[in-house]
Write an enzyme that holds these catalytic residues in place. Structure first.
Site, mmCIF file in Angstrom:
data_model
loop_
_atom_site.group_PDB
_atom_site.id
_atom_site.type_symbol
_atom_site.label_atom_id
_atom_site.label_comp_id
_atom_site.label_asym_id
_atom_site.label_seq_id
_atom_site.Cartn_x
_atom_site.Cartn_y
_atom_site.Cartn_z
ATOM 1 N N TRP A 17 30.502 -15.220 -26.340
ATOM 2 C CA TRP A 17 29.811 -16.167 -26.702
ATOM 3 C C TRP A 17 28.287 -15.706 -26.983
ATOM 4 O O TRP A 17 27.698 -14.869 -26.261
ATOM 5 C CB TRP A 17 29.658 -17.128 -25.199
ATOM 6 C CG TRP A 17 28.450 -18.077 -25.525
ATOM 7 C CD1 TRP A 17 27.257 -17.878 -25.160
ATOM 8 C CD2 TRP A 17 28.615 -19.352 -25.973
ATOM 9 N NE1 TRP A 17 26.369 -19.067 -25.567
ATOM 10 C CE2 TRP A 17 27.373 -20.097 -25.905
ATOM 11 C CE3 TRP A 17 29.745 -20.173 -26.568
ATOM 12 C CZ2 TRP A 17 27.173 -21.581 -26.684
ATOM 13 C CZ3 TRP A 17 29.439 -21.630 -27.054
ATOM 14 C CH2 TRP A 17 28.335 -21.879 -26.880
ATOM 15 N N MET A 18 27.904 -16.386 -28.163
ATOM 16 C CA MET A 18 26.234 -16.198 -28.365
ATOM 17 C C MET A 18 25.790 -17.533 -28.545
ATOM 18 O O MET A 18 26.387 -18.211 -29.238
ATOM 19 C CB MET A 18 26.141 -15.314 -29.673
ATOM 20 C CG MET A 18 24.811 -15.186 -30.087
ATOM 21 S SD MET A 18 24.355 -14.119 -31.362
ATOM 22 C CE MET A 18 25.362 -15.239 -32.747
ATOM 23 N N ASN A 19 24.592 -17.636 -27.910
ATOM 24 C CA ASN A 19 23.704 -18.809 -28.628
ATOM 25 C C ASN A 19 22.209 -18.292 -29.160
ATOM 26 O O ASN A 19 22.364 -17.507 -30.074
ATOM 27 C CB ASN A 19 23.789 -19.970 -27.588
ATOM 28 C CG ASN A 19 23.202 -19.822 -26.218
ATOM 29 O OD1 ASN A 19 23.677 -19.144 -25.537
ATOM 30 N ND2 ASN A 19 22.247 -20.444 -25.867
ATOM 31 N N ASP A 20 21.060 -18.887 -28.713
ATOM 32 C CA ASP A 20 19.947 -18.524 -29.358
ATOM 33 C C ASP A 20 19.566 -16.943 -29.632
ATOM 34 O O ASP A 20 19.658 -16.329 -28.760
ATOM 35 C CB ASP A 20 18.954 -19.034 -28.554
ATOM 36 C CG ASP A 20 19.119 -20.414 -27.878
ATOM 37 O OD1 ASP A 20 19.961 -20.938 -28.075
ATOM 38 O OD2 ASP A 20 18.355 -20.770 -26.884
ATOM 39 N N GLN A 36 21.294 -14.721 -26.504
ATOM 40 C CA GLN A 36 21.924 -15.252 -25.262
ATOM 41 C C GLN A 36 23.357 -14.866 -25.488
ATOM 42 O O GLN A 36 24.000 -15.433 -26.781
ATOM 43 C CB GLN A 36 21.619 -16.701 -25.502
ATOM 44 C CG GLN A 36 20.392 -17.316 -25.202
ATOM 45 C CD GLN A 36 19.911 -17.181 -23.876
ATOM 46 O OE1 GLN A 36 20.207 -18.185 -22.909
ATOM 47 N NE2 GLN A 36 19.031 -16.019 -23.345
ATOM 48 N N TRP A 44 30.025 -20.990 -22.928
ATOM 49 C CA TRP A 44 28.479 -20.886 -22.216
ATOM 50 C C TRP A 44 28.558 -20.432 -21.154
ATOM 51 O O TRP A 44 29.325 -21.374 -20.378
ATOM 52 C CB TRP A 44 27.654 -22.118 -23.096
ATOM 53 C CG TRP A 44 26.256 -22.052 -22.482
ATOM 54 C CD1 TRP A 44 25.461 -21.400 -23.087
ATOM 55 C CD2 TRP A 44 25.794 -22.426 -21.195
ATOM 56 N NE1 TRP A 44 24.042 -21.307 -22.437
ATOM 57 C CE2 TRP A 44 24.466 -21.995 -21.259
ATOM 58 C CE3 TRP A 44 26.365 -22.926 -20.196
ATOM 59 C CZ2 TRP A 44 23.764 -22.333 -20.142
ATOM 60 C CZ3 TRP A 44 25.365 -23.326 -19.044
ATOM 61 C CH2 TRP A 44 24.089 -22.779 -19.004
ATOM 62 N N SER A 81 16.475 -18.330 -22.737
ATOM 63 C CA SER A 81 15.783 -17.987 -23.873
ATOM 64 C C SER A 81 14.241 -17.497 -23.583
ATOM 65 O O SER A 81 13.634 -17.952 -22.766
ATOM 66 C CB SER A 81 15.769 -18.939 -24.986
ATOM 67 O OG SER A 81 17.127 -18.783 -25.216
ATOM 68 N N ARG A 140 11.442 -24.515 -19.975
ATOM 69 C CA ARG A 140 11.877 -23.136 -20.258
ATOM 70 C C ARG A 140 11.470 -22.888 -21.624
ATOM 71 O O ARG A 140 10.961 -23.450 -22.412
ATOM 72 C CB ARG A 140 13.390 -23.333 -20.237
ATOM 73 C CG ARG A 140 14.189 -24.307 -20.929
ATOM 74 C CD ARG A 140 15.513 -24.290 -20.850
ATOM 75 N NE ARG A 140 16.473 -25.416 -21.765
ATOM 76 C CZ ARG A 140 16.675 -26.611 -21.319
ATOM 77 N NH1 ARG A 140 16.248 -27.088 -20.287
ATOM 78 N NH2 ARG A 140 17.123 -27.288 -22.142
ATOM 79 N N ASP A 141 12.060 -21.626 -21.972
ATOM 80 C CA ASP A 141 11.868 -21.008 -23.351
ATOM 81 C C ASP A 141 10.349 -20.679 -23.618
ATOM 82 O O ASP A 141 9.932 -21.037 -24.722
ATOM 83 C CB ASP A 141 12.543 -21.791 -24.320
ATOM 84 C CG ASP A 141 14.045 -22.516 -23.894
ATOM 85 O OD1 ASP A 141 14.492 -21.791 -23.266
ATOM 86 O OD2 ASP A 141 14.303 -23.471 -24.431
HETATM 87 C C1 FRU Z 1 18.999 -23.700 -26.506
HETATM 88 C C2 FRU Z 1 18.942 -23.469 -24.937
HETATM 89 C C3 FRU Z 1 17.744 -22.931 -24.390
HETATM 90 C C4 FRU Z 1 18.116 -22.244 -23.041
HETATM 91 C C5 FRU Z 1 19.272 -21.506 -23.617
HETATM 92 C C6 FRU Z 1 20.273 -21.373 -22.395
HETATM 93 O O1 FRU Z 1 20.027 -23.742 -27.185
HETATM 94 O O2 FRU Z 1 19.361 -24.437 -24.011
HETATM 95 O O3 FRU Z 1 16.711 -23.997 -24.218
HETATM 96 O O4 FRU Z 1 17.149 -21.370 -22.743
HETATM 97 O O5 FRU Z 1 20.008 -22.339 -24.609
HETATM 98 O O6 FRU Z 1 21.287 -20.648 -23.023
#
Ligand code: FRU
Length: 435
Positions: A17-20, A36, A44, A81, A140-141
């Site tokens: 899995w990858m996100n941000d 991520q 996730w 993130s 966050r972030d």
């Molecule tokens: C955005 C998010 C961020 C959070 C991260 C968790 O996609 O929800 O706000 O830090 O992904 O993986």
């Protein structure tokens, strides 16, 4: 067995899995991309920071994981993130979101000079709680920048019953933070919480870019900044598709403002797990400001480096209503189409039952739209073209990823999961009104 859906020239981890995209930085001639990542599988959860490096933004080398959730600490449930900066003493520093026991709080890690190994601070979290008196939805972030001899940190949040918000902090050393006030608070039209804020100067303006919950839309506000307050003048959606989300924006050593976004899957979780991977990154985009204050996004010129290898280019505009076969499941198609009331294009899989994709540009409505089978309404984004300006389209096709860029300005990204190996054909035409 060949995986027909897996992108090849868009960045994607070897598996899982990858996100941000996170912590983007151009340091000592190397682009560092963190992201991520769940090493356990294509879903996730248990979020770590993956890492890759490149000297040209388009060809990446996978590197070992840099941040791992530490039991009993502020990131016990995930390293979410954040961003990377280099402190005054030259120490690489990551500000990220620690998730633990239902809380999310900014944490810090320091890195080796090559940015390959990182150590979370023993004093995490560096911001222990939301400001007293603020009823926040999310905290966050962190996004950090230099302000004279201090640092500023913008944090994604939302004020209950008010709207999305970005909170502003200051620090002298990146370790101790003092809350100032909101940088900007949105209204009810722009959702309840803002994730992944980016805040930066561009031309003679400032840009605040946020990813909006619950709409999953990425909005950039262009405006002015004085005394720690941002005042927007324009609002722009960065991508008309539903796959593009949580972009991170950074300035490189050549002084370009660059963006990468996450291209999320649009197929079921079961199919993602079965594939063993989920998520890709957008191509790098260069952000500039047009004289009228419009944000422009063009593919980074480095994308052309891929034409020798992974990315055949088809830059011939065929006559109208004449299908052409694309060179493969990975290609760029560049078209320059005459100004007409409505231009429509269809991408069809040769001889296959997979549904065609349709793109339309309606000049009277100034609207670029992508029509995917199964969607109740097309995915669309405004595109204002002066009379007589041709429609200049670049399609970046990479198995299940499609990114469309119009006139270095408007983008629509989407995922399309064709089940056959059939090649695509493309055909364009014009009509006087939308069909
Ligand atoms: C955005 C998010 C961020 C959070 C991260 C968790 O996609 O929800 O706000 O830090 O992904 O993986």
């Amino acid at each position: 067995m060949v995986d027909l859906q897996r992108p090849r020239y868009h960045f994607i981890p070897p598996a899982n899995w990858m996100n941000d995209p996170n912590g983007l930085i151009h340091w000592q001639g190397i682009y560092h991309l963190f992201y991520q990542y769940n090493p356990d599988g294509a879903w996730w959860g248990n979020i770590h920071w993956g890492h890759a490096t490149s000297t040209d933004l388009v060809r990446w080398h996978h590197q070992p994981i840099v941040l791992t959730p530490q039991p009993g600490t502020a990131d016990a449930d995930g390293c979410w993130s954040g961003c990377t900066v280099i402190d005054d003493a030259g120490t690489p520093t990551i500000l990220y979101t620690g998730s633990a026991w239902g809380t999310e709080r900014p944490c810090l890690a320091t890195g080796s000079a090559d940015l390959l190994t990182w150590q979370p601070s023993a004093k995490n979290p560096v911001i222990p709680a939301p400001p007293p008196g603020l009823d926040v939805m999310g905290f966050r972030d962190p996004y950090v920048w230099r302000a004279g001899d201090e640092w500023r940190l913008a944090l994604g949040s939302g004020l209950r019953d008010v709207g999305g918000a970005v909170l502003l902090y200051r620090s002298r050393d990146l370790h101790t933070w003092e809350y100032l006030h909101p940088l900007y608070v949105g209204g009810a039209v722009d959702g309840t919480m803002w994730e992944c804020p980016n805040f930066f100067p561009l031309g003679d303006k400032y840009v605040l870019c946020v990813s909006i919950i619950p709409r999953r839309e990425v909005v950039a506000f262009v405006g002015t900044y004085a005394d720690g307050r941002f005042i927007p003048e324009r609002r722009q959606v960065l991508d008309g598709g539903q796959t593009f989300y949580a972009p991170q924006i950074f300035r490189d050593a050549t002084d370009r403002t660059l963006l990468f976004g996450w291209l999320a899957e649009e197929r079921s979780e079961a199919r993602q797990r079965a594939a063993g991977w989920s998520g890709a990154l957008s191509l790098p985009r260069v952000l500039t400001l047009a004289p009228d204050g419009t944000l422009r996004q063009s593919p980074a010129p480095e994308v052309a480096l891929l034409h020798d290898t992974a990315l055949p280019l088809l830059a011939v505009t065929p006559p109208p209503n004449t299908p052409i076969t694309l060179p493969g499941r990975q290609c760029e198609v560049a078209l320059r189409l005459p100004p007409q009331a409505v231009t429509h294009l269809t991408l069809t899989h040769l001889g296959a039952t997979d549904a065609p994709l349709r793109l339309t540009y309606d000049r009277a409505q100034s609207l670029l739209a992508l029509h995917l089978t199964g969607d109740a309404t097309p995915r669309s984004v405004p595109l204002v073209l002066n009379e007589g300006t041709p429609l200049h389209l670049r399609f970046f096709i990479d198995a299940s990823v499609i990114e469309v860029c119009a006139n270095d300005q408007a983008w629509i990204s989407a995922r399309s999961y064709a089940e056959s190996e059939a090649l695509l054909t493309l055909q364009w035409g014009t009509t006087v009104s939308a069909t």
